[in-house]
Structures are given as structure tokens and as C-alpha cells.
Design a protein around this motif. Structure first.
Motif, mmCIF file in Angstrom:
data_model
loop_
_atom_site.group_PDB
_atom_site.id
_atom_site.type_symbol
_atom_site.label_atom_id
_atom_site.label_comp_id
_atom_site.label_asym_id
_atom_site.label_seq_id
_atom_site.Cartn_x
_atom_site.Cartn_y
_atom_site.Cartn_z
ATOM 1 N N HIS A 239 -6.278 4.728 -4.280
ATOM 2 C CA HIS A 239 -6.825 3.441 -4.719
ATOM 3 C C HIS A 239 -5.790 2.579 -5.438
ATOM 4 O O HIS A 239 -5.726 1.364 -5.224
ATOM 5 C CB HIS A 239 -8.041 3.666 -5.619
ATOM 6 C CG HIS A 239 -9.330 3.738 -4.871
ATOM 7 N ND1 HIS A 239 -10.525 4.075 -5.464
ATOM 8 C CD2 HIS A 239 -9.624 3.492 -3.562
ATOM 9 C CE1 HIS A 239 -11.499 4.041 -4.551
ATOM 10 N NE2 HIS A 239 -10.974 3.692 -3.400
ATOM 11 N N MET A 240 -4.972 3.178 -6.284
ATOM 12 C CA MET A 240 -3.966 2.388 -6.991
ATOM 13 C C MET A 240 -2.895 1.886 -6.026
ATOM 14 O O MET A 240 -2.390 0.763 -6.154
ATOM 15 C CB MET A 240 -3.356 3.189 -8.136
ATOM 16 C CG MET A 240 -4.351 3.559 -9.240
ATOM 17 S SD MET A 240 -5.389 2.187 -9.847
ATOM 18 C CE MET A 240 -4.167 1.185 -10.712
ATOM 19 N N LYS A 241 -2.556 2.690 -5.034
ATOM 20 C CA LYS A 241 -1.632 2.211 -3.998
ATOM 21 C C LYS A 241 -2.264 1.050 -3.229
ATOM 22 O O LYS A 241 -1.601 0.059 -2.913
ATOM 23 C CB LYS A 241 -1.287 3.349 -3.028
ATOM 24 C CG LYS A 241 -0.394 2.895 -1.873
ATOM 25 C CD LYS A 241 -0.225 3.987 -0.835
ATOM 26 C CE LYS A 241 0.591 3.474 0.353
ATOM 27 N NZ LYS A 241 0.707 4.501 1.423
ATOM 28 N N PHE A 242 -3.558 1.166 -2.951
ATOM 29 C CA PHE A 242 -4.278 0.153 -2.172
ATOM 30 C C PHE A 242 -4.235 -1.210 -2.841
ATOM 31 O O PHE A 242 -4.156 -2.246 -2.171
ATOM 32 C CB PHE A 242 -5.727 0.609 -1.978
ATOM 33 C CG PHE A 242 -6.594 -0.344 -1.213
ATOM 34 C CD1 PHE A 242 -6.348 -0.620 0.125
ATOM 35 C CD2 PHE A 242 -7.675 -0.976 -1.829
ATOM 36 C CE1 PHE A 242 -7.153 -1.504 0.832
ATOM 37 C CE2 PHE A 242 -8.480 -1.857 -1.131
ATOM 38 C CZ PHE A 242 -8.220 -2.119 0.204
ATOM 39 N N ILE A 243 -4.264 -1.235 -4.188
ATOM 40 C CA ILE A 243 -4.239 -2.529 -4.897
ATOM 41 C C ILE A 243 -2.802 -2.930 -5.280
ATOM 42 O O ILE A 243 -2.603 -3.866 -6.052
ATOM 43 C CB ILE A 243 -5.154 -2.532 -6.136
ATOM 44 C CG1 ILE A 243 -4.682 -1.526 -7.186
ATOM 45 C CG2 ILE A 243 -6.595 -2.282 -5.731
ATOM 46 C CD1 ILE A 243 -5.421 -1.638 -8.519
ATOM 47 N N GLY A 244 -1.822 -2.201 -4.724
ATOM 48 C CA GLY A 244 -0.430 -2.593 -4.936
ATOM 49 C C GLY A 244 0.220 -2.025 -6.171
ATOM 50 O O GLY A 244 1.290 -2.495 -6.580
ATOM 51 N N HIS A 245 -0.394 -0.987 -6.767
ATOM 52 C CA HIS A 245 0.157 -0.382 -7.984
ATOM 53 C C HIS A 245 0.173 1.139 -7.860
ATOM 54 O O HIS A 245 -0.569 1.838 -8.562
ATOM 55 C CB HIS A 245 -0.649 -0.817 -9.208
ATOM 56 C CG HIS A 245 -0.586 -2.279 -9.488
ATOM 57 N ND1 HIS A 245 0.520 -2.893 -10.045
ATOM 58 C CD2 HIS A 245 -1.486 -3.280 -9.247
ATOM 59 C CE1 HIS A 245 0.296 -4.194 -10.152
ATOM 60 N NE2 HIS A 245 -0.910 -4.453 -9.676
ATOM 61 N N PRO A 246 1.028 1.685 -6.982
ATOM 62 C CA PRO A 246 1.071 3.143 -6.799
ATOM 63 C C PRO A 246 1.546 3.860 -8.049
ATOM 64 O O PRO A 246 2.232 3.290 -8.899
ATOM 65 C CB PRO A 246 2.068 3.320 -5.652
ATOM 66 C CG PRO A 246 2.937 2.103 -5.715
ATOM 67 C CD PRO A 246 2.026 0.990 -6.156
ATOM 68 N N LEU A 247 1.168 5.119 -8.165
ATOM 69 C CA LEU A 247 1.531 5.907 -9.331
ATOM 70 C C LEU A 247 3.030 6.201 -9.368
ATOM 71 O O LEU A 247 3.641 6.482 -8.328
ATOM 72 C CB LEU A 247 0.757 7.232 -9.348
ATOM 73 C CG LEU A 247 -0.577 7.215 -10.102
ATOM 74 C CD1 LEU A 247 -1.557 6.246 -9.457
ATOM 75 C CD2 LEU A 247 -1.175 8.604 -10.167
ATOM 76 N N VAL A 248 3.585 6.156 -10.555
ATOM 77 C CA VAL A 248 4.984 6.501 -10.763
ATOM 78 C C VAL A 248 5.184 7.979 -10.415
ATOM 79 O O VAL A 248 4.374 8.836 -10.790
ATOM 80 C CB VAL A 248 5.394 6.240 -12.232
ATOM 81 C CG1 VAL A 248 6.750 6.864 -12.545
ATOM 82 C CG2 VAL A 248 5.410 4.744 -12.508
#
Length: 302
Positions: A239-248
Motif C-alpha cells: 500500500h505504501m508503494k502504491f501511494i508513492g512512498h515505499p518503505l525504506v
């Protein structure tokens, strides 16, 4: 050995067989299908074919699926951190880098191996490979897991997960500056059609909802708290990748240029549920692991 028969339709004509058979078993990859073909466990009209075989309408595909191997799972003294334990349930703080349950390639050093050493009774609903395991977190995600010590408690905890009444809050460090303070990602998750080993947001995926709230901003990075409403595989990471903010640090869903921290910066810090016997709501919280805290300190300095 299980045997499945598939008859090729007109719509499937001229498709590669290893691709065409992916939907037959949910967890199959093309590599697994190709291996079955090499072992002549997949036959076309009674004969072995190569993995690049293109199917023809009317072909009869016979698939023989070997029975799963049975392993002896040994108890190991892994000095697990037991946050809470009573006659029905236990709550464990799983370290980063530990697999939850044994599987081919990971038969030792798992959470289950440690549980079998430290906890006398574990539920048997999930079989010998997953005693006591009600839910999972990824190998490189640290944090809280609830464990069932008998089958009645196990079913109660599973029912709570299905009812979405379990509190599960995660701390995640993501790439990018999230301008708004909070948000919700409501996007279905399923197998990635281009990579069967990964998950993705797909039209025919399972309902998945993640709520997030910004905790701190570090220029090119944002620290967020994510609350799971559902619990799909790799949900927060996808989900975070989907909104353009993938996990570090995420090797599967992260940016190509990310920090090498041995896996995603994700910690299951808060877990709450209704006790199966007493009916009391219990909630537990554990701090971030020291390496995660150190990473945040470095970001603050810079």
C-alpha cells in the motif's frame, strides 16, 4: 499424490503452458510449474513437453502434485521475548530477521522452534508446522505477535481477525515527504501478475485497507504509524508503494536506491485483542528496536 486434469479451451489456445497453469494453484510460480514439467509430473495428452510448450484447444493436461514433505520440527532455545503469557495466549516480540514458522529452506531458527522450547502448550489447528500461530509478520519485520495455547483460544483470535477487531499498529519509515498528516489506502491486494512471488494492487485482489498517520518528517523520509484494518500479505509494504512512498530498506517493494538496513523499516509496535476466556481487552506495546531508533537519530542529525 493429488492429480488434476485441465482441458484447454479456445480462449487459451496458443498460450504458453507454464503461464496458463498459474491460476490452478494459488501459490504456484512459473518456476514451480517448470520444475513439475521437468519431472514429467505435468503431461499433455499423456506425454511430457518442454516448459515453452504452447497449448492447443482440446489438449488434456494432467498435473500430478506431490504430497508435501513432512518434517520433524525441533524445539530450540532462541530466548524469545515473551511480553505476556497465561493459560490461553502468549504475546511475543519477534526480532527482525526471524521467520515465523518452518518451511522448506527454513526448518530451524524460526519463531515456532523457539515457541516449542519456551511454551509448554500450543494450539494444533494449523498443524505441526505452525503450532500456536494465529497470524504472521514478515521475516524482516519486527514486533508483536499473538500466539494461541489451545484450539479454543486460537479460534477466538482468528474470529477477531476476521471481524477486524484486533488492534495492529506498525511504525514504518518511508521514502518521500508526505505532506498531509493522515490518510487511508483502500486498494485490493493480490498476486502480482508479472511476479508470482510478489503482491500488488490488482483489480481482482482481496479487500485491503490501511490507515496511516504521520509521526515525523525528515526531509526525504517520513515516519508513519500504520493501522491495519485488514491483514493481507505484505499489506503495508504494498500500500505504501502504491501511494508513492515505499518503505525504506524494502528489497522487494522499495526503491532501487534505498538504505541497506537488512530489510524494510517496519515494526509491529502495538497489538490489542479481546482475551478468549475473560473477555477483557488487552493491549501491548513494545518500543522500536535499537537499530531502528539509531536510524531515526541519524536522520535527525542530518
Amino acid at each position: 499424490m493429488k492429480e488434476i486434469e485441465v482441458i484447454i479451451t479456445r480462449e487459451q489456445n496458443r498460450e504458453r503452458l507454464d503461464k496458463l497453469l498459474l491460476p490452478v494453484e494459488a501459490d504456484w510460480s512459473r518456476t514451480q510449474i517448470q520444475n513439475l514439467m521437468k519431472q514429467e509430473l505435468i503431461l499433455v495428452n499423456g506425454e511430457a513437453v518442454k516448459s515453452n510448450y504452447k497449448a492447443s484447444e482440446g489438449d488434456v493436461i494432467t498435473i500430478k502434485i506431490p504430497d508435501p514433505e513432512v518434517y520433524d520440527i525441533e524445539a530450540e532455545d532462541l530466548q524469545l521475548e515473551i511480553v505476556y503469557e497465561d493459560a490461553d495466549v502468549a504475546v511475543i516480540n519477534k526480532p527482525k530477521g526471524m521467520v515465523v514458522h518452518p518451511a522448506p529452506g527454513h526448518l530451524t531458527g524460526t519463531l515456532v522452534n523457539g515457541l516449542m522450547h519456551q511454551i509448554k502448550d500450543l494450539s494444533g489447528i494449523n498443524g505441526i508446522m505452525r503450532p500456536g500461530i494465529v497470524h504472521r509478520i514478515d521475516k524482516d519485520t519486527s514486533g508483536l505477535l499473538m500466539v494461541a495455547k489451545n484450539d479454543k483460544a486460537h479460534q477466538s483470535l482468528v474470529d477477531q481477525l476476521v471481524a477486524k477487531s484486533v488492534t495492529r499498529k506498525y511504525t514504518a519509515l518511508v521514502h518521500g515527504h508526505i505532506a498531509h498528516d493522515k490518510g487511508t489506502v483502500d486498494a485490493p491486494i493480490g498476486r502480482d501478475t508479472r511476479d508470482r512471488q510478489s503482491m500488488n494492487v490488482v483489480d481482482k485482489g482481496k479487500h485491503a485497507v490501511t490507515h496511516f498517520e504521520v509521526r515525523e518528517r525528515f526531509g526525504a523520509y517520513t515516519l508513519v504509524e500504520c493501522r491495519l484494518e485488514t491483514g493481507r500479505t505484505h499489506q503495508i509494504r504494498v500500500h505504501m508503494k502504491f501511494i508513492g512512498h515505499p518503505l525504506v530498506g524494502d528489497p522487494k517493494y522499495g526503491q532501487k536506491k534505498t538504505m541497506d538496513i537488512g530489510g524494510q523499516a517496519l515494526h509491529a509496535g502495538v497489538l490489542g485483542f479481546i482475551h478468549p476466556s475473560s473477555g477483557e481487552y488487552l493491549e501491548f506495546e513494545v518500543p522500536l528496536p535499537e537499530p531502528f531508533e539509531q536510524l531515526l537519530s541519524e536522520l535527525k542529525k542530518n
